[in-house]
Scaffold this active site. Structure first.
Site, mmCIF file in Angstrom:
data_model
loop_
_atom_site.group_PDB
_atom_site.id
_atom_site.type_symbol
_atom_site.label_atom_id
_atom_site.label_comp_id
_atom_site.label_asym_id
_atom_site.label_seq_id
_atom_site.Cartn_x
_atom_site.Cartn_y
_atom_site.Cartn_z
ATOM 1 N N GLU A 38 -15.618 24.044 53.568
ATOM 2 C CA GLU A 38 -16.888 23.314 53.702
ATOM 3 C C GLU A 38 -16.605 21.825 53.841
ATOM 4 O O GLU A 38 -15.727 21.284 53.155
ATOM 5 C CB GLU A 38 -17.773 23.535 52.462
ATOM 6 N N LYS A 79 -16.713 18.097 53.060
ATOM 7 C CA LYS A 79 -16.964 17.369 51.802
ATOM 8 C C LYS A 79 -17.701 16.081 52.145
ATOM 9 O O LYS A 79 -17.119 15.135 52.674
ATOM 10 C CB LYS A 79 -15.647 17.066 51.081
ATOM 11 N N ARG A 114 -24.213 13.818 44.319
ATOM 12 C CA ARG A 114 -24.546 15.218 44.105
ATOM 13 C C ARG A 114 -25.852 15.315 43.323
ATOM 14 O O ARG A 114 -26.023 14.630 42.322
ATOM 15 C CB ARG A 114 -23.432 15.879 43.303
ATOM 16 N N ARG A 151 -25.351 14.413 38.349
ATOM 17 C CA ARG A 151 -24.359 15.057 37.481
ATOM 18 C C ARG A 151 -24.408 14.516 36.075
ATOM 19 O O ARG A 151 -23.981 15.166 35.135
ATOM 20 C CB ARG A 151 -22.971 14.814 38.067
ATOM 21 N N GLU A 206 -25.567 17.535 48.359
ATOM 22 C CA GLU A 206 -25.126 16.150 48.329
ATOM 23 C C GLU A 206 -26.144 15.314 49.108
ATOM 24 O O GLU A 206 -26.437 15.637 50.268
ATOM 25 C CB GLU A 206 -23.721 16.080 48.977
ATOM 26 N N PHE A 228 -25.320 23.042 49.287
ATOM 27 C CA PHE A 228 -24.142 23.923 49.248
ATOM 28 C C PHE A 228 -24.209 25.008 48.178
ATOM 29 O O PHE A 228 -23.320 25.845 48.114
ATOM 30 C CB PHE A 228 -22.831 23.127 49.128
ATOM 31 N N ARG A 277 -13.701 22.809 36.025
ATOM 32 C CA ARG A 277 -12.919 22.394 37.180
ATOM 33 C C ARG A 277 -11.830 23.435 37.349
ATOM 34 O O ARG A 277 -10.744 23.312 36.810
ATOM 35 C CB ARG A 277 -12.330 20.997 36.924
ATOM 36 N N LYS A 316 -10.373 20.741 46.582
ATOM 37 C CA LYS A 316 -10.723 19.733 47.576
ATOM 38 C C LYS A 316 -9.480 19.206 48.270
ATOM 39 O O LYS A 316 -8.406 19.105 47.669
ATOM 40 C CB LYS A 316 -11.550 18.612 46.967
HETATM 41 P P1 ATP Z 1 -14.773 13.159 44.210
HETATM 42 O O1 ATP Z 1 -14.536 11.947 43.397
HETATM 43 O O2 ATP Z 1 -13.604 13.631 44.998
HETATM 44 O O3 ATP Z 1 -16.054 13.160 44.971
HETATM 45 P P2 ATP Z 1 -15.765 14.538 41.966
HETATM 46 O O4 ATP Z 1 -14.909 14.410 40.770
HETATM 47 O O5 ATP Z 1 -17.007 13.741 42.046
HETATM 48 O O6 ATP Z 1 -14.884 14.329 43.226
HETATM 49 P P3 ATP Z 1 -15.240 17.251 42.474
HETATM 50 O O7 ATP Z 1 -15.857 18.444 41.912
HETATM 51 O O8 ATP Z 1 -13.849 16.993 42.142
HETATM 52 O O9 ATP Z 1 -16.189 16.037 42.129
HETATM 53 O O10 ATP Z 1 -15.343 17.322 44.049
HETATM 54 C C1 ATP Z 1 -16.411 17.948 44.623
HETATM 55 C C2 ATP Z 1 -17.549 16.967 44.810
HETATM 56 O O11 ATP Z 1 -17.740 16.762 46.176
HETATM 57 C C3 ATP Z 1 -18.826 17.557 44.290
HETATM 58 O O12 ATP Z 1 -19.070 17.186 42.952
HETATM 59 C C4 ATP Z 1 -19.881 17.050 45.247
HETATM 60 O O13 ATP Z 1 -20.446 15.852 44.750
HETATM 61 C C5 ATP Z 1 -19.121 16.689 46.499
HETATM 62 N N1 ATP Z 1 -19.328 17.580 47.639
HETATM 63 C C6 ATP Z 1 -19.511 17.174 48.913
HETATM 64 N N2 ATP Z 1 -19.605 18.198 49.735
HETATM 65 C C7 ATP Z 1 -19.468 19.326 49.008
HETATM 66 C C8 ATP Z 1 -19.475 20.706 49.309
HETATM 67 N N3 ATP Z 1 -19.599 21.148 50.563
HETATM 68 N N4 ATP Z 1 -19.329 21.579 48.288
HETATM 69 C C9 ATP Z 1 -19.165 21.152 47.016
HETATM 70 N N5 ATP Z 1 -19.152 19.848 46.678
HETATM 71 C C10 ATP Z 1 -19.295 18.932 47.659
#
Ligand code: ATP
Length: 606
Positions: A268, A270, A275, A291, A321, A361, A438, A444
């Protein structure tokens, strides 16, 4: 008066045994918790408080341990202006407002000043305020709105302080002004609850799972007190109760990602935005949560409108997102623009300046069905069926990939289309929605993992060193930590003074001031002595060239080598404050250990 129904609609405390518990008991616990220096001592002291709390009051006392009077997501805003609190204090202590303000300035802390003034005015006052009365009055203060509300808030607070002991006043004043920072994480409170009301700390995971699907510690505690662990296991996902976000692990090689995900995955895009979790309840209302459990519908009325038009089920929980997005041009814009919009005041102007779209998503709940236990492909199919796409309401772009080359192509396409990279998701039968975890079901793959400077991490500020020379008067470097979720502790990993603009450096002391502590906070694990400590609160994105083993830092201590932790070399602040993250959402020590191991396996220079 305990048990009287309040205008705020909150659950009132039951009459009976709970009504008699004095707020002093809570205030004494706060005082002790501020003094202890280790996490085990925190658990023990909390357990003592919880053991002394009657069942009917347990939920309330749990909120109070979080520094709240209702679950976080309820958005009950106590944040009383300090000026107003000072006036209430002056009334209660029988001094002039100017004198009270001077005492606050001198003490440097409203709570401490309140304690001192009441110690002078009412030293012998016996503790008489019941917890139930305090919390009920605080709800009334929070709910007062409209004309004359400032006067009502002032009167209510002065009334409380007029009956409070000096110690109670200290914490009441901090609580009403939003400054009660006890530094106790939810996992720590869950440990104490498990110790008192279940079979011991080994039962924390049951409580944790329940908390992860409702984000309401009081609800979990009440279920536990009423029906034991079995009742806690019965708790279900429900619109109106945010579910803690499922998170992704990270890897830098497509082949490794596929190996972890069983040879196939959904790739998917990113998207780089904010979020949100959308809750549509039976009354037709739609609420958006970040979050960090903030309600943000008022910042994104256009997203709410798009969901009202395009989300089919009468009741649902959906995740996506919010991205700055020009629907006409089909163009994605950088993260900074959404954050800019969140900070703006005039919402109609902001909507025009920064149009956004919601890229969905996940669907966690629809019309009575809890989808979190279904595998990802079924959830995705349900999501596609539930959403009627429109220019502002889209599904995330997703393709299936079964070879590293296919994943690589998807990654390049995602980056070309303005995304950060991919979230690769397991399509296996066990790919459930893991609330608050996690795990390895989502991995990712980001652009920054592939650059020379390798990686970014989101680290928590736990201390600072005074600047010298050109940096005199501002911080020279910050002491940064990663989060260890198993222990609910922040362990140090680096010192960083690079990447900050002069303006940022100048602003940092004020920004960090509310978190400053003279002694090491109980949940911080460090082997250094910075000039000032901070309660974990501020999260920064840090770019690092390399992880090495070090006897100075405590992250992943002893896990990779005896008597050594992990240190990040040549760290640099990227300029991105992760205000969207709580300290517990920071990069974990386990993730850093994983990155270190991966780097060790690669030949040098690759
Ligand atoms: P990062 O700082 O890399 O954005 P994070 O710590 O905020 O990561 P992670 O769970 O590690 O969060 O990475 C996934 C994040 O990416 C999700 O929390 C969401 O906000 C975002 N995101 C964007 N596109 C998607 C997707 N297709 N599916 C899931 N999460 C997505």
């Amino acid at each position: 008066m305990a048990g009287a129904s309040g205008a705020t609609g909150h659950v009132m405390i039951e009459r009976g045994e709970g009504a008699a518990v004095k707020y002093e008991v809570v205030a004494e616990a706060y005082r002790d918790l501020e003094r202890v220096s280790g996490r085990l001592a925190l658990i023990e002291r909390l357990a003592q408080l919880l053991a002394a709390t009657p069942d009917g009051l347990l939920a309330t006392v749990c909120y109070l341990c979080q520094g709240l009077i209702a679950p976080e997501f309820a958005g009950v805003d106590l944040g009383l202006a300090e000026k107003l609190a000072v006036r209430a204090l002056a009334t209660a202590a029988g001094t002039g407002a100017e004198d009270a303000a001077a005492s606050v300035r001198e003490a440097g802390d409203l709570g401490q000043a309140g304690e001192q003034l009441l110690a002078a005015a009412a030293a012998d006052r016996p503790a008489s305020l019941p917890v139930a009365v305090v919390v009920d009055t605080l709800h009334q203060i929070a709910a007062a709105a409209g004309q004359g509300s400032q006067g009502r808030k002032l009167g209510l607070l002065a009334g409380l302080l007029g009956q409070a002991t000096p110690l109670e006043a200290r914490y009441l004043l901090r609580l009403v002004t939003g400054n009660l920072r006890l530094g106790i994480g939810t996992p720590t409170i869950l440990d104490s609850l498990a110790q008192v009301h279940a079979g011991g700390r080994a039962d924390r995971p049951v409580l944790e799972r329940a908390y992860n699907i409702c984000c309401d510690l009081g609800k979990v505690a009440a279920a536990l007190a009423a029906g034991g662990l079995a009742a806690v296991e019965e708790l279900r996902v429900q619109p109106g109760n945010p579910v803690r976000a499922m998170l992704a692990q990270r890897l830098s090689e497509p082949a490794e990602i596929l190996a972890k995900l069983g040879g196939r995955c959904a790739a998917e895009y990113k998207y780089d935005g904010v979020r949100v979790q959308a809750h549509k309840t039976a009354d037709g209302q739609i609420e958006l949560y970040t979050r960090r459990l903030e309600r943000v519908s008022s910042q994104f009325p256009d997203v709410v409108e798009a969901l009202a038009a395009g989300l089919g089920p009468a009741e649902a929980i959906l995740e996506g997102e919010v991205v700055a997005y020009d629907a006409a041009a089909g163009e994605l814009h950088p993260f900074g623009e959404v954050m800019f919009r969140r900070r703006k005041h005039g919402i109609s102007e902001a909507m025009a300046d920064v149009p956004v779209g919601l890229f969905c998503f996940e669907l966690l709940y629809a019309d009575g069905a809890d989808l979190t236990r279904l595998p990802y492909p079924r959830r995705r199919a349900a999501l596609a069926a539930a959403v009627t796409v429109s220019p502002q309401l889209r599904l995330t772009t997703a393709t299936e990939a079964g070879t590293p080359a296919a994943l690589e192509t998807a990654f390049e396409q995602a980056v070309t289309d303005g995304c950060e990279g991919l979230v690769c998701k397991s399509v296996g039968p066990a790919a459930v929605y893991q609330a608050g975890a996690r795990g390895w079901l989502w991995i990712k793959l980001k652009r920054d993992y592939r650059t020379e400077l390798s990686d970014t991490a989101d680290l928590v500020v736990v201390g600072a060193f005074a600047g010298r020379g050109r940096r005199r008067g501002v911080y020279g470097a910050l002491l940064l930590a990663a989060y260890d979720p198993a222990a609910d502790v922040f362990r140090t990993v680096t010192k960083c003074g690079t990447g900050f603009s002069d303006a940022e450096l100048a602003a940092l002391p004020a920004r960090l001031a509310p978190l400053a502590r003279a002694v090491r906070p109980a949940r911080v694990d460090a082997r250094q002595q910075p000039d000032v400590w901070f309660e974990p609160g501020l999260v920064l994105e840090i770019l690092s060239a390399e992880l090495t083993l070090s006897p100075t830092y405590t992250a992943a201590w002893g896990q990779l080598k005896d008597d050594a932790g992990l240190a990040m070399r040549f760290p640099r602040f990227t300029g991105r404050y992760r205000d969207d993250k709580a300290p517990e959402d920071a990069t974990t020590t386990g993730e850093l250990a994983g990155l270190y191991r991966t780097a060790q396996r690669k030949p040098a220079g690759s």
